[in-house]
Design a protein around this motif. Structure first.
Motif, mmCIF file in Angstrom:
data_model
loop_
_atom_site.group_PDB
_atom_site.id
_atom_site.type_symbol
_atom_site.label_atom_id
_atom_site.label_comp_id
_atom_site.label_asym_id
_atom_site.label_seq_id
_atom_site.Cartn_x
_atom_site.Cartn_y
_atom_site.Cartn_z
ATOM 1 N N ARG A 130 -7.173 1.739 7.828
ATOM 2 C CA ARG A 130 -7.964 0.809 7.209
ATOM 3 C C ARG A 130 -7.241 -0.434 6.447
ATOM 4 O O ARG A 130 -7.558 -1.342 6.293
ATOM 5 C CB ARG A 130 -9.011 1.326 6.353
ATOM 6 C CG ARG A 130 -9.961 2.180 7.246
ATOM 7 C CD ARG A 130 -10.623 3.285 6.583
ATOM 8 N NE ARG A 130 -11.301 4.195 7.727
ATOM 9 C CZ ARG A 130 -10.503 5.090 8.458
ATOM 10 N NH1 ARG A 130 -9.156 5.113 8.282
ATOM 11 N NH2 ARG A 130 -11.053 5.804 9.531
ATOM 12 N N ALA A 131 -6.179 0.019 5.614
ATOM 13 C CA ALA A 131 -5.257 -0.947 4.946
ATOM 14 C C ALA A 131 -4.573 -2.163 5.862
ATOM 15 O O ALA A 131 -4.568 -3.262 5.584
ATOM 16 C CB ALA A 131 -4.215 -0.180 4.230
ATOM 17 N N GLN A 167 -7.740 2.356 14.292
ATOM 18 C CA GLN A 167 -8.173 3.359 13.289
ATOM 19 C C GLN A 167 -8.090 4.566 13.963
ATOM 20 O O GLN A 167 -7.757 5.889 13.399
ATOM 21 C CB GLN A 167 -9.488 2.941 12.486
ATOM 22 C CG GLN A 167 -9.155 1.865 11.613
ATOM 23 C CD GLN A 167 -10.229 1.218 11.055
ATOM 24 O OE1 GLN A 167 -11.480 2.008 11.065
ATOM 25 N NE2 GLN A 167 -10.345 0.156 10.127
ATOM 26 N N HIS A 173 0.803 -1.285 0.145
ATOM 27 C CA HIS A 173 -0.167 0.020 0.210
ATOM 28 C C HIS A 173 0.720 1.361 0.091
ATOM 29 O O HIS A 173 0.092 2.445 0.355
ATOM 30 C CB HIS A 173 -0.814 0.113 1.131
ATOM 31 C CG HIS A 173 -1.715 -1.248 1.326
ATOM 32 N ND1 HIS A 173 -2.944 -1.419 0.651
ATOM 33 C CD2 HIS A 173 -1.654 -2.463 2.095
ATOM 34 C CE1 HIS A 173 -3.474 -2.555 1.061
ATOM 35 N NE2 HIS A 173 -2.681 -3.240 1.830
ATOM 36 N N ASP A 186 -5.824 7.519 12.789
ATOM 37 C CA ASP A 186 -6.331 9.000 12.334
ATOM 38 C C ASP A 186 -6.104 10.076 13.154
ATOM 39 O O ASP A 186 -5.800 11.231 12.641
ATOM 40 C CB ASP A 186 -7.742 8.788 12.268
ATOM 41 C CG ASP A 186 -8.188 7.746 10.987
ATOM 42 O OD1 ASP A 186 -7.472 7.110 10.390
ATOM 43 O OD2 ASP A 186 -9.518 7.256 11.161
ATOM 44 N N THR A 213 -4.203 8.710 4.401
ATOM 45 C CA THR A 213 -5.357 8.779 5.278
ATOM 46 C C THR A 213 -5.970 7.403 5.149
ATOM 47 O O THR A 213 -6.841 7.100 6.192
ATOM 48 C CB THR A 213 -6.266 9.844 4.845
ATOM 49 O OG1 THR A 213 -6.474 9.575 3.173
ATOM 50 C CG2 THR A 213 -5.889 11.077 4.900
ATOM 51 N N GLY A 214 -5.785 6.432 4.477
ATOM 52 C CA GLY A 214 -6.343 5.104 4.546
ATOM 53 C C GLY A 214 -5.587 4.100 4.981
ATOM 54 O O GLY A 214 -5.737 2.873 5.137
#
Length: 91
Positions: free
Chosen positions: A64-65, A79, A54, A83, A60-61
Motif C-alpha cells: 500500500r505504501a 498488493q 517508509h 501480501d 505488512t503495509g
C-alpha cells in the motif's frame, strides 16, 4: 568492506520495510511482484526509491505504501502478490 550487519542464515519474517530490503529472498520476491504487475516499471531501483520514506513502517503495509489501490493500474494485483509473499513464509 564486509557488511556490518550480515544477513542471518535463516530467513526471518520481516517486521519493517527495512527488514524486507535486508532479506534478499523476500526483497527479490517483492520487487519482482511490483515490477511484474506494472506498479514500478522502472525496476527494482524504482521500488527501493519509492520505499525510502517508509523504511520504519510495518512490512505488512509495504504494498500500500507503493501504490494506493484506487490510484494506480496494477496496484490491486501488486498488493495481492506482495501480501502473498508474507503469508506464504514459514516462520
Amino acid at each position: 568492506m564486509p557488511d556490518p550487519f550480515p544477513t542471518s542464515p535463516e530467513p526471518q519474517t520481516p517486521v519493517t520495510v527495512r527488514d524486507v530490503l535486508d532479506e534478499p529472498a523476500t526483497w527479490s520476491a517483492v520487487a519482482a511482484a511490483v515490477v511484474r504487475t506494472g506498479v514500478a516499471p522502472g525496476g527494482e531501483v524504482e521500488v527501493a526509491c519509492r520505499l525510502a520514506a517508509h523504511l520504519d513502517a510495518p512490512a505488512t503495509g509495504l504494498a500500500r505504501a507503493l501504490a494506493a489501490q484506487e490510484f494506480l493500474p496494477g496496484a490491486s494485483a501488486s498488493q495481492h502478490e506482495v501480501d502473498a509473499t508474507f503469508t506464504s513464509r514459514p516462520d
